[in-house]
Design a protein around this motif. Structure first.
Motif, PDB file in Angstrom:
ATOM      1  N   ILE A 256       0.829  -1.201   0.000  1.00  0.00           N
ATOM      2  CA  ILE A 256       0.000   0.000   0.000  1.00  0.00           C
ATOM      3  C   ILE A 256       0.865   1.253   0.000  1.00  0.00           C
ATOM      4  O   ILE A 256       0.599   2.236  -0.721  1.00  0.00           O
ATOM      5  CB  ILE A 256      -0.942  -0.017   1.219  1.00  0.00           C
ATOM      6  CG1 ILE A 256      -1.976  -1.147   1.068  1.00  0.00           C
ATOM      7  CG2 ILE A 256      -1.662   1.320   1.371  1.00  0.00           C
ATOM      8  CD1 ILE A 256      -2.850  -1.335   2.281  1.00  0.00           C
ATOM      9  N   ILE A 257       1.948   1.266   0.793  1.00  0.00           N
ATOM     10  CA  ILE A 257       2.849   2.429   0.840  1.00  0.00           C
ATOM     11  C   ILE A 257       3.490   2.660  -0.525  1.00  0.00           C
ATOM     12  O   ILE A 257       3.594   3.803  -1.004  1.00  0.00           O
ATOM     13  CB  ILE A 257       3.909   2.223   1.934  1.00  0.00           C
ATOM     14  CG1 ILE A 257       3.236   2.236   3.319  1.00  0.00           C
ATOM     15  CG2 ILE A 257       4.974   3.306   1.861  1.00  0.00           C
ATOM     16  CD1 ILE A 257       4.191   1.913   4.443  1.00  0.00           C
ATOM     17  N   ILE A 258       3.931   1.592  -1.166  1.00  0.00           N
ATOM     18  CA  ILE A 258       4.555   1.732  -2.489  1.00  0.00           C
ATOM     19  C   ILE A 258       3.558   2.298  -3.491  1.00  0.00           C
ATOM     20  O   ILE A 258       3.888   3.166  -4.309  1.00  0.00           O
ATOM     21  CB  ILE A 258       5.102   0.368  -2.959  1.00  0.00           C
ATOM     22  CG1 ILE A 258       6.272  -0.063  -2.063  1.00  0.00           C
ATOM     23  CG2 ILE A 258       5.546   0.442  -4.412  1.00  0.00           C
ATOM     24  CD1 ILE A 258       6.791  -1.447  -2.387  1.00  0.00           C
ATOM     25  N   ILE A 259       2.318   1.834  -3.438  1.00  0.00           N
ATOM     26  CA  ILE A 259       1.294   2.343  -4.363  1.00  0.00           C
ATOM     27  C   ILE A 259       1.043   3.826  -4.132  1.00  0.00           C
ATOM     28  O   ILE A 259       0.914   4.626  -5.069  1.00  0.00           O
ATOM     29  CB  ILE A 259      -0.010   1.535  -4.193  1.00  0.00           C
ATOM     30  CG1 ILE A 259       0.200   0.092  -4.675  1.00  0.00           C
ATOM     31  CG2 ILE A 259      -1.154   2.178  -4.964  1.00  0.00           C
ATOM     32  CD1 ILE A 259      -0.994  -0.799  -4.429  1.00  0.00           C
ATOM     33  N   ILE A 260       1.002   4.262  -2.856  1.00  0.00           N
ATOM     34  CA  ILE A 260       0.773   5.680  -2.552  1.00  0.00           C
ATOM     35  C   ILE A 260       1.931   6.533  -3.065  1.00  0.00           C
ATOM     36  O   ILE A 260       1.728   7.604  -3.660  1.00  0.00           O
ATOM     37  CB  ILE A 260       0.585   5.860  -1.031  1.00  0.00           C
ATOM     38  CG1 ILE A 260      -0.726   5.181  -0.583  1.00  0.00           C
ATOM     39  CG2 ILE A 260       0.575   7.335  -0.660  1.00  0.00           C
ATOM     40  CD1 ILE A 260      -0.930   5.199   0.911  1.00  0.00           C
ATOM     41  N   ILE A 261       3.171   6.069  -2.869  1.00  0.00           N
ATOM     42  CA  ILE A 261       4.338   6.832  -3.319  1.00  0.00           C
ATOM     43  C   ILE A 261       4.335   6.962  -4.846  1.00  0.00           C
ATOM     44  O   ILE A 261       4.556   8.043  -5.398  1.00  0.00           O
ATOM     45  CB  ILE A 261       5.630   6.159  -2.814  1.00  0.00           C
ATOM     46  CG1 ILE A 261       5.707   6.250  -1.284  1.00  0.00           C
ATOM     47  CG2 ILE A 261       6.850   6.816  -3.446  1.00  0.00           C
ATOM     48  CD1 ILE A 261       6.884   5.500  -0.702  1.00  0.00           C
ATOM     49  N   VAL A 262       4.093   5.862  -5.531  1.00  0.00           N
ATOM     50  CA  VAL A 262       4.096   5.898  -6.995  1.00  0.00           C
ATOM     51  C   VAL A 262       2.980   6.801  -7.521  1.00  0.00           C
ATOM     52  O   VAL A 262       3.172   7.589  -8.453  1.00  0.00           O
ATOM     53  CB  VAL A 262       3.963   4.465  -7.552  1.00  0.00           C
ATOM     54  CG1 VAL A 262       3.768   4.496  -9.058  1.00  0.00           C
ATOM     55  CG2 VAL A 262       5.185   3.640  -7.199  1.00  0.00           C
ATOM     56  N   THR A 263       1.805   6.727  -6.901  1.00  0.00           N
ATOM     57  CA  THR A 263       0.688   7.576  -7.335  1.00  0.00           C
ATOM     58  C   THR A 263       0.994   9.050  -7.123  1.00  0.00           C
ATOM     59  O   THR A 263       0.707   9.902  -7.975  1.00  0.00           O
ATOM     60  CB  THR A 263      -0.581   7.190  -6.555  1.00  0.00           C
ATOM     61  OG1 THR A 263      -0.832   5.788  -6.725  1.00  0.00           O
ATOM     62  CG2 THR A 263      -1.779   7.974  -7.063  1.00  0.00           C
ATOM     63  N   THR A 264       1.616   9.388  -5.990  1.00  0.00           N
ATOM     64  CA  THR A 264       1.978  10.786  -5.714  1.00  0.00           C
ATOM     65  C   THR A 264       2.985  11.308  -6.722  1.00  0.00           C
ATOM     66  O   THR A 264       2.871  12.435  -7.230  1.00  0.00           O
ATOM     67  CB  THR A 264       2.524  10.905  -4.287  1.00  0.00           C
ATOM     68  OG1 THR A 264       1.573  10.371  -3.364  1.00  0.00           O
ATOM     69  CG2 THR A 264       2.811  12.352  -3.939  1.00  0.00           C
ATOM     70  N   MET A 265       3.998  10.506  -7.037  1.00  0.00           N
ATOM     71  CA  MET A 265       5.011  10.932  -8.011  1.00  0.00           C
ATOM     72  C   MET A 265       4.402  11.159  -9.389  1.00  0.00           C
ATOM     73  O   MET A 265       4.719  12.133 -10.071  1.00  0.00           O
ATOM     74  CB  MET A 265       6.125   9.886  -8.081  1.00  0.00           C
ATOM     75  CG  MET A 265       6.947   9.761  -6.794  1.00  0.00           C
ATOM     76  SD  MET A 265       8.166   8.439  -6.885  1.00  0.00           S
ATOM     77  CE  MET A 265       9.184   9.057  -8.212  1.00  0.00           C
ATOM     78  N   LEU A 266       3.521  10.252  -9.805  1.00  0.00           N
ATOM     79  CA  LEU A 266       2.887  10.427 -11.108  1.00  0.00           C
ATOM     80  C   LEU A 266       1.994  11.660 -11.137  1.00  0.00           C
ATOM     81  O   LEU A 266       1.949  12.392 -12.131  1.00  0.00           O
ATOM     82  CB  LEU A 266       2.056   9.183 -11.443  1.00  0.00           C
ATOM     83  CG  LEU A 266       2.843   7.880 -11.667  1.00  0.00           C
ATOM     84  CD1 LEU A 266       1.888   6.716 -11.885  1.00  0.00           C
ATOM     85  CD2 LEU A 266       3.780   8.022 -12.861  1.00  0.00           C
ATOM     86  N   TRP A 267       1.309  11.945 -10.025  1.00  0.00           N
ATOM     87  CA  TRP A 267       0.446  13.128  -9.977  1.00  0.00           C
ATOM     88  C   TRP A 267       1.262  14.402 -10.038  1.00  0.00           C
ATOM     89  O   TRP A 267       0.915  15.351 -10.751  1.00  0.00           O
ATOM     90  CB  TRP A 267      -0.375  13.090  -8.687  1.00  0.00           C
ATOM     91  CG  TRP A 267      -1.254  14.304  -8.522  1.00  0.00           C
ATOM     92  CD1 TRP A 267      -2.417  14.574  -9.142  1.00  0.00           C
ATOM     93  CD2 TRP A 267      -0.984  15.425  -7.664  1.00  0.00           C
ATOM     94  NE1 TRP A 267      -2.922  15.788  -8.732  1.00  0.00           N
ATOM     95  CE2 TRP A 267      -2.052  16.337  -7.817  1.00  0.00           C
ATOM     96  CE3 TRP A 267       0.042  15.732  -6.785  1.00  0.00           C
ATOM     97  CZ2 TRP A 267      -2.107  17.531  -7.119  1.00  0.00           C
ATOM     98  CZ3 TRP A 267      -0.016  16.920  -6.080  1.00  0.00           C
ATOM     99  CH2 TRP A 267      -1.074  17.819  -6.252  1.00  0.00           C
ATOM    100  N   LYS A 268       2.387  14.451  -9.320  1.00  0.00           N
ATOM    101  CA  LYS A 268       3.245  15.639  -9.368  1.00  0.00           C
ATOM    102  C   LYS A 268       3.826  15.845 -10.763  1.00  0.00           C
ATOM    103  O   LYS A 268       3.923  16.968 -11.255  1.00  0.00           O
ATOM    104  CB  LYS A 268       4.366  15.506  -8.334  1.00  0.00           C
ATOM    105  CG  LYS A 268       3.888  15.645  -6.895  1.00  0.00           C
ATOM    106  CD  LYS A 268       5.050  15.582  -5.932  1.00  0.00           C
ATOM    107  CE  LYS A 268       4.599  15.773  -4.484  1.00  0.00           C
ATOM    108  NZ  LYS A 268       5.741  15.721  -3.546  1.00  0.00           N
TER     109      LYS A 268
END
Length: 314
Positions: free
Chosen positions: A250-262
């Motif tokens: 779950i943490i990895i998914i949140i980090i990847v999603t945040t990077m893609l959004w930025k």
């Protein structure tokens, strides 16, 4: 009956109770793959992928015949089956199933093609195997746990043998297994997910004498509690491990999603800085028109020419 690719390669047989094991084919064999029994003629058929042949013998490995030998026809045979006067086999290289006459190897033909790595070949027909006597069918042969058909070596050979699961020994009567935990035979043959392995209470001497016999311990409750506690601890550790892995995912998914959004937001901001080519062209054209514009004079004198009034610049 089974084939063995080891060194040396061979074909063996044994009784279903594990007794009377014999090597029946050990020569002129390299990669024995499929194996089939013709119950009508009581003969054995096999395919060899290295020798590119279909072989046959009686059930003792004698009276051998090579039915078909061909590197082009039998490129890599794997499974084999026999029915009536035909022998069927699968071929990995050709990705097909073939058949031919089981006596002469003639009338070779394709049964099915376009198959991806065909494995075993099975004939499903009521005549493919004659009906036999099941000596374990009535009351499980009188066995408390396992009833296994025995090989008929001679006229005095028993029809079946009783056996016990691992950790339980057979008593002298040849039918009953010594088990302190009264488990039903069905519980051993068809275990469920919630069933636990049987607990034995026999203490076996690591250096037994011929006259010594295992002595059962009088108390099995502590062993049952110990097994239950160990199983509970194992389940707890497994649940903690699964939860930790899920949290990391779950943490990895949140980090990847945040990077893609930025990254997408940064790209959208940069795209607003490009000039509009249409707006630039319109501005330049208007500027050119203003530079080339010549205003009309404020005062004009008429030129007389017949009846036309022509004005010219002063």
């Amino acid at each position: 009956y089974w084939t063995d690719w080891g060194q040396p390669p061979k074909i063996e047989r044994a009784g279903m109770n594990g007794n009377d094991r014999q090597v029946i084919v050990s020569s002129h064999v390299q990669w024995p793959n499929g194996l089939a029994i013709d119950y009508v003629t009581r003969r054995l058929y096999w395919v060899d992928a290295k020798l590119h042949l279909i072989g046959s013998s009686n059930l003792l490995g004698q009276d051998r015949h090579d039915i078909l030998i061909s590197e082009t026809v039998l490129q890599h045979p794997f499974g084999i089956a026999v029915f009536e006067d035909k022998v069927y086999w699968s071929d990995w290289m050709k990705e097909s199933i073939y058949r031919c006459n089981k006596f002469t190897g003639e009338n070779y033909e394709v049964v099915g093609d376009g198959l991806f790595s065909p494995m075993s070949v099975k004939i499903v027909h009521e005549l493919s195997q004659p009906v036999g006597m099941n000596y374990c069918g009535h009351d499980n042969g009188g066995c408390s746990h396992l009833c296994l058909p025995a090989p008929q070596v001679n006229d005095r050979s028993p029809k079946f043998s009783c056996a016990c699961p691992d950790g339980i020994r057979l008593l002298d009567d040849g039918h009953t297994c010594n088990s302190s935990s009264a488990l039903l035979p069905d519980a051993l043959i068809l275990p469920t997910e919630k069933s636990s392995p049987p607990l034995t209470t026999d203490i076996v001497d690591p250096h037994p004498d011929n006259n010594s016999t295992p002595k059962p311990s009088g108390n099995s409750t502590s062993g049952e509690h110990h097994y239950s506690d160990s199983q509970s601890e194992s389940n707890l550790v497994l649940m903690i491990g699964i939860g930790a892995i899920g949290l990391v995912v779950i943490i990895i998914i949140i980090i990847v999603t945040t990077m893609l959004w930025k990254r997408s937001k940064r790209r959208s901001k940069q795209s607003m800085n490009f000039d509009n080519p249409v707006y630039r062209k319109t501005t330049e054209d208007h500027f050119t028109l203003d530079n080339n514009f010549r205003p009309y004079p404020a005062y004009r004198e008429p030129l007389t020419h017949s009846s036309l009034h022509i004005y010219e610049d002063a």
